[in-house]
Design an enzyme around this catalytic site. Structure first.
Site, PDB file in Angstrom:
ATOM      1  N   GLU A 150      19.930 -15.278  28.343  1.00 32.10           N
ATOM      2  CA  GLU A 150      19.155 -14.760  27.212  1.00 32.10           C
ATOM      3  C   GLU A 150      19.194 -13.242  27.367  1.00 32.10           C
ATOM      4  O   GLU A 150      18.836 -12.715  28.421  1.00 32.10           O
ATOM      5  CB  GLU A 150      17.726 -15.297  27.292  1.00 32.10           C
ATOM      6  CG  GLU A 150      16.910 -15.099  26.054  1.00 32.10           C
ATOM      7  CD  GLU A 150      17.374 -15.923  24.862  1.00 32.10           C
ATOM      8  OE1 GLU A 150      16.841 -15.676  23.776  1.00 32.10           O
ATOM      9  OE2 GLU A 150      18.262 -16.785  24.978  1.00 32.10           O
TER      10      GLU A 150
ATOM     11  N   ASP B 155       6.985  -6.851  24.101  1.00 30.65           N
ATOM     12  CA  ASP B 155       7.292  -6.761  25.513  1.00 30.65           C
ATOM     13  C   ASP B 155       6.283  -5.916  26.264  1.00 30.65           C
ATOM     14  O   ASP B 155       5.795  -4.911  25.775  1.00 30.65           O
ATOM     15  CB  ASP B 155       8.702  -6.187  25.709  1.00 30.65           C
ATOM     16  CG  ASP B 155       9.760  -7.151  25.209  1.00 30.65           C
ATOM     17  OD1 ASP B 155       9.624  -8.345  25.530  1.00 30.65           O
ATOM     18  OD2 ASP B 155      10.681  -6.737  24.501  1.00 30.65           O
TER      19      ASP B 155
END
Length: 268
Positions: free
Chosen positions: A49, A60
């Protein structure tokens, strides 16, 4: 048969789940990034990924934001990233490769151009973190036109209607969030996910990979015991890169050991 399906079937026959590490392409620089991706696969990663560096990664935490900054500082561009991914694809023809990214990067190239470029690089799936199912029509159409799986996130707070859309629109795998919030290895993944998995199965969703806060083999085992097809680990992998920036050989060894330990936890 597509690469995700082939991988899940092979793993099921071996009574294993999937372990999928996440890294940002070009972190800490393009040359070392290629070695990192290669090391992850050699050490037992069942799929990759990958993040394309972006200056404002909303979902994030600080670890992956740091990876984005390092990659951009090293001169990363989407074209360099696609080139590196193409090299990994050439070396590992059966490996599922997914992108996890943000809509701005897709828009900036033009949606169709972006998915066409993904197909050329041999990318199997794209998850756009800031595009929910109800805003995804043009992305899904372009993805399907070029044979790329659109991936959707199933969050722990999702309604049945959302889970139904995730199941119907998604392909390849379903990204099952173990908790709400931003990514990070500091915040533990919280089980149980059994109820979510049962609903996804009821709606005939692609196999679920559990992500967010997965940093230890025991969590991988728990995810698979709960019925997930595997687990994705991002911040824990990126932390290893971050803590060995001046010693690339030690970095690659530490990454290989981490993946090997996480992968061994996938055996049922």
């Amino acid at each position: 048969m597509d690469r995700y399906q082939a991988t899940f079937e092979r793993l099921a026959a071996q009574k294993q789940g999937a372990f999928v590490p996440f890294v940002t392409v070009c972190d800490p620089n393009p040359e070392l990034s290629l070695k990192i991706m290669d090391t992850l696969v050699k050490a037992g990663a069942d799929a990759l990924e990958l993040g394309i560096p972006f200056s404002d990664p909303l979902a994030d935490g600080p670890t992956i934001q740091g990876a984005n900054i390092r990659a951009l500082d090293s001169g990363a561009t989407p074209d360099i990233c696609f080139d590196l991914i193409g090299q990994i694809r050439a070396k590992y023809p059966d490996l599922p490769i997914g992108l996890l990214m943000y809509a701005n990067l897709v828009y900036s190239r033009g949606i169709e151009n972006f998915y066409q470029r993904c197909a050329q690089a041999g990318i199997d799936s794209v998850l756009i973190a800031d595009v929910p199912t109800n805003e995804s029509a043009e992305f899904v159409a372009a993805a399907e036109k070029f044979g790329v799986h659109p991936i959707f996130i199933a969050p722990p707070t999702a309604s049945d209607e959302t889970l139904k859309q995730v199941s119907q629109l998604g392909g390849g795998y379903t990204y099952l969030l173990s908790r709400a919030g931003v990514t990070g290895a500091e915040t533990k993944a919280n089980m149980p996910v059994g109820d979510m998995l049962a609903k996804l199965e009821q709606f005939n969703a692609p196999p679920a990979l559990l992500g967010f806060g997965i940093s230890e083999p025991e969590q991988v085992k728990q995810a698979i015991d709960a019925g997930a097809a595997g687990a994705i680990s991002g911040s824990a992998v990126v932390k290893i890169i971050e803590s060995h920036l001046n010693e690339p050989d030690a970095m690659l060894t530490a990454l290989a050991n981490f993946v090997s330990n996480m992968k061994s936890a996938t055996q049922k």
